[in-house]
Design a protein around this motif. Sequence first.
Motif, PDB file in Angstrom:
ATOM      1  N   VAL A 120       0.846  -1.189   0.000  1.00  0.00           N
ATOM      2  CA  VAL A 120       0.000   0.000   0.000  1.00  0.00           C
ATOM      3  C   VAL A 120       0.882   1.239   0.000  1.00  0.00           C
ATOM      4  CG1 VAL A 120      -1.748   1.310   1.275  1.00  0.00           C
ATOM      5  CG2 VAL A 120      -1.813  -1.203   1.282  1.00  0.00           C
ATOM      6  N   GLN A 121       0.640   2.107  -0.972  1.00  0.00           N
ATOM      7  CA  GLN A 121       1.254   3.430  -0.956  1.00  0.00           C
ATOM      8  C   GLN A 121       0.451   4.268   0.050  1.00  0.00           C
ATOM      9  OE1 GLN A 121       0.496   6.456  -4.037  1.00  0.00           O
ATOM     10  NE2 GLN A 121       2.686   6.360  -4.501  1.00  0.00           N
ATOM     11  N   VAL A 122       1.080   4.571   1.170  1.00  0.00           N
ATOM     12  CA  VAL A 122       0.376   5.230   2.271  1.00  0.00           C
ATOM     13  C   VAL A 122       0.089   6.689   1.917  1.00  0.00           C
ATOM     14  CG1 VAL A 122       0.522   5.899   4.703  1.00  0.00           C
ATOM     15  CG2 VAL A 122       1.489   3.698   3.947  1.00  0.00           C
ATOM     16  N   ARG A 123      -1.157   7.083   2.096  1.00  0.00           N
ATOM     17  CA  ARG A 123      -1.538   8.489   1.947  1.00  0.00           C
ATOM     18  C   ARG A 123      -1.738   9.158   3.307  1.00  0.00           C
ATOM     19  NH1 ARG A 123      -3.305   9.476  -3.324  1.00  0.00           N
ATOM     20  NH2 ARG A 123      -2.096   8.101  -4.681  1.00  0.00           N
ATOM     21  N   ALA A 124      -2.238   8.380   4.273  1.00  0.00           N
ATOM     22  CA  ALA A 124      -2.429   8.923   5.619  1.00  0.00           C
ATOM     23  C   ALA A 124      -2.437   7.777   6.620  1.00  0.00           C
ATOM     24  CB  ALA A 124      -3.739   9.710   5.713  1.00  0.00           C
ATOM     25  N   ALA A 125      -2.034   8.103   7.841  1.00  0.00           N
ATOM     26  CA  ALA A 125      -2.047   7.135   8.940  1.00  0.00           C
ATOM     27  C   ALA A 125      -2.487   7.879  10.196  1.00  0.00           C
ATOM     28  CB  ALA A 125      -0.669   6.510   9.143  1.00  0.00           C
ATOM     29  N   ALA A 126      -3.368   7.260  10.971  1.00  0.00           N
ATOM     30  CA  ALA A 126      -3.872   7.928  12.170  1.00  0.00           C
ATOM     31  C   ALA A 126      -3.025   7.570  13.384  1.00  0.00           C
ATOM     32  CB  ALA A 126      -5.324   7.548  12.419  1.00  0.00           C
ATOM     33  N   VAL A 127      -2.986   8.500  14.337  1.00  0.00           N
ATOM     34  CA  VAL A 127      -2.300   8.270  15.609  1.00  0.00           C
ATOM     35  C   VAL A 127      -3.326   7.772  16.617  1.00  0.00           C
ATOM     36  CG1 VAL A 127      -0.892   9.301  17.428  1.00  0.00           C
ATOM     37  CG2 VAL A 127      -0.750  10.185  15.086  1.00  0.00           C
ATOM     38  N   ASN A 128      -2.972   6.715  17.348  1.00  0.00           N
ATOM     39  CA  ASN A 128      -3.825   6.172  18.393  1.00  0.00           C
ATOM     40  C   ASN A 128      -3.027   6.050  19.687  1.00  0.00           C
ATOM     41  OD1 ASN A 128      -6.430   5.307  16.934  1.00  0.00           O
ATOM     42  ND2 ASN A 128      -4.828   4.412  15.648  1.00  0.00           N
ATOM     43  N   HIS A 148       6.807  -3.509  11.473  1.00  0.00           N
ATOM     44  CA  HIS A 148       6.483  -2.819  10.219  1.00  0.00           C
ATOM     45  C   HIS A 148       5.124  -2.135  10.318  1.00  0.00           C
ATOM     46  CE1 HIS A 148       9.944  -4.700   8.415  1.00  0.00           C
ATOM     47  NE2 HIS A 148       9.490  -5.912   8.731  1.00  0.00           N
ATOM     48  N   GLY A 149       5.111  -0.855  10.723  1.00  0.00           N
ATOM     49  CA  GLY A 149       3.873  -0.111  10.870  1.00  0.00           C
ATOM     50  C   GLY A 149       3.559   0.774   9.681  1.00  0.00           C
ATOM     51  N   THR A 150       2.651   1.707   9.905  1.00  0.00           N
ATOM     52  CA  THR A 150       2.067   2.472   8.805  1.00  0.00           C
ATOM     53  C   THR A 150       2.603   3.896   8.668  1.00  0.00           C
ATOM     54  OG1 THR A 150       0.228   3.164  10.234  1.00  0.00           O
ATOM     55  CG2 THR A 150      -0.067   1.148   8.948  1.00  0.00           C
ATOM     56  N   PHE A 151       3.495   4.322   9.570  1.00  0.00           N
ATOM     57  CA  PHE A 151       4.047   5.671   9.475  1.00  0.00           C
ATOM     58  C   PHE A 151       5.220   5.675   8.498  1.00  0.00           C
ATOM     59  CE2 PHE A 151       2.556   7.928  13.593  1.00  0.00           C
ATOM     60  CZ  PHE A 151       1.307   7.351  13.478  1.00  0.00           C
ATOM     61  N   ALA A 152       4.884   5.446   7.240  1.00  0.00           N
ATOM     62  CA  ALA A 152       5.904   5.261   6.211  1.00  0.00           C
ATOM     63  C   ALA A 152       5.290   5.536   4.849  1.00  0.00           C
ATOM     64  CB  ALA A 152       6.445   3.832   6.255  1.00  0.00           C
ATOM     65  N   GLU A 153       6.152   5.634   3.839  1.00  0.00           N
ATOM     66  CA  GLU A 153       5.631   5.844   2.482  1.00  0.00           C
ATOM     67  C   GLU A 153       4.892   4.616   1.962  1.00  0.00           C
ATOM     68  OE1 GLU A 153       8.362   9.118   0.275  1.00  0.00           O
ATOM     69  OE2 GLU A 153       9.318   7.141   0.498  1.00  0.00           O
ATOM     70  N   TYR A 154       5.302   3.443   2.440  1.00  0.00           N
ATOM     71  CA  TYR A 154       4.675   2.193   2.002  1.00  0.00           C
ATOM     72  C   TYR A 154       4.550   1.243   3.186  1.00  0.00           C
ATOM     73  CZ  TYR A 154       5.782   3.861  -2.676  1.00  0.00           C
ATOM     74  OH  TYR A 154       5.862   4.620  -3.817  1.00  0.00           O
ATOM     75  N   VAL A 155       3.509   0.393   3.139  1.00  0.00           N
ATOM     76  CA  VAL A 155       3.383  -0.677   4.114  1.00  0.00           C
ATOM     77  C   VAL A 155       2.878  -1.926   3.389  1.00  0.00           C
ATOM     78  CG1 VAL A 155       1.010  -0.059   4.789  1.00  0.00           C
ATOM     79  CG2 VAL A 155       2.448  -1.366   6.367  1.00  0.00           C
ATOM     80  N   ALA A 156       3.446  -3.078   3.733  1.00  0.00           N
ATOM     81  CA  ALA A 156       2.962  -4.352   3.216  1.00  0.00           C
ATOM     82  C   ALA A 156       1.905  -4.860   4.192  1.00  0.00           C
ATOM     83  CB  ALA A 156       4.105  -5.344   3.075  1.00  0.00           C
ATOM     84  N   ASP A 166       3.313  12.660   1.616  1.00  0.00           N
ATOM     85  CA  ASP A 166       3.382  13.349   0.331  1.00  0.00           C
ATOM     86  C   ASP A 166       4.272  12.532  -0.614  1.00  0.00           C
ATOM     87  OD1 ASP A 166       3.562  15.030  -1.804  1.00  0.00           O
ATOM     88  OD2 ASP A 166       4.681  16.615  -0.764  1.00  0.00           O
ATOM     89  N   HIS A 167       3.676  12.068  -1.728  1.00  0.00           N
ATOM     90  CA  HIS A 167       4.442  11.252  -2.687  1.00  0.00           C
ATOM     91  C   HIS A 167       4.843  12.060  -3.924  1.00  0.00           C
ATOM     92  CE1 HIS A 167       3.926   7.278  -0.780  1.00  0.00           C
ATOM     93  NE2 HIS A 167       2.788   7.797  -0.335  1.00  0.00           N
ATOM     94  N   ASP A 168       4.703  13.388  -3.834  1.00  0.00           N
ATOM     95  CA  ASP A 168       5.004  14.216  -5.000  1.00  0.00           C
ATOM     96  C   ASP A 168       6.420  14.768  -5.005  1.00  0.00           C
ATOM     97  OD1 ASP A 168       2.446  13.883  -5.984  1.00  0.00           O
ATOM     98  OD2 ASP A 168       1.661  15.594  -4.857  1.00  0.00           O
TER      99      ASP A 168
END
Length: 311
Positions: free
Chosen positions: A32-40, A98-106, A308-310
């Motif tokens: 997954v190309q991450v666009r957003a990840a929430a903080v919990n 391997h969490g979601t605060f990254a450009e990509y996550v498997a 931001d992937h731009d």
Amino acid sequence: MKAISYSRYGGPEVLEFGERPDPKVGPDKVLVQVRAAAVNPVDWKAQAGYLDTIFDTVFPVIPGWDVSGVIVQPGVSVTEFSVGDEVMGYVREDVLCHGTFAEYVAAPVRTLARKPRNLGFEESAALPLAGLTAYQALHRALHLRSGDTLLVHAASGAVGSMAVQIARHLGARVIGASRDEGQDRVRELGAEPVPYGDGFTARVRELAPRGVDAALDTVGGQVLKDSAALLAPDGRLASIADGEVIALGGRYYWVRPDTDDLTALAGLVEGGALTVRVAASFPLERAADAQRANMEGGLHGKVVVTVDHDH
């Protein structure tokens, strides 16, 4: 890829922004190309080492379990999703690494569903953990039915606000407990607000003289004990915050990833029964600030980090 990670337990100060290896995409996962990840809250609790007894930790750890983004590569056995699908997920695995605060996550396919068509990526990232917690607690722990009177604690908070809306959709009457500053939000969500403080149980008793049919505790401690005392004779009690609920005859519930439940939540959002509120967003490199905002609390809505992937 760019990512946030930590190499030792601690607070927001241990978070570092930099390069990490691209994820490997296993047979049952999608990239997954991450666009957003929430903080919990569970993110910074795990980071502080509080979950060390139940999760193996492989440093450096990329934090984050909530995500929304776009699939760029399916694993070899994946038939549920295709390249370009917009998804959301509660990407919790059995090891902290391997969490979601990254450009990509498997992400394992069991943790994902298609995101609501009428939500942006930020709001979609804010839905999974809080939404699943509320949805599963009401359905699996409390077996909530139409006509029930439900007491929801911290009803203006992330999980509480979801629980109020889902319960109202199920046809329940909802009494929403919150601090004074959350009263308007609770009323807006469709619950009858009751402020915490001296006389709390008496105020709930005025609204439900025979007791409540079900109570969802999201706070623990005295709030849990008060909830048990406010139940009708055959009332049901569940807590997501305090294991002492078992001794009180209730159910302790820990959320789990579930594609079907996530899909049901997306349907509620698309049907207008469930809204998601983002209170603050931060770019990925400012994840420590996002974490601090979540730790300080007092926000009526979720805190998210955006990618931001731009560049």
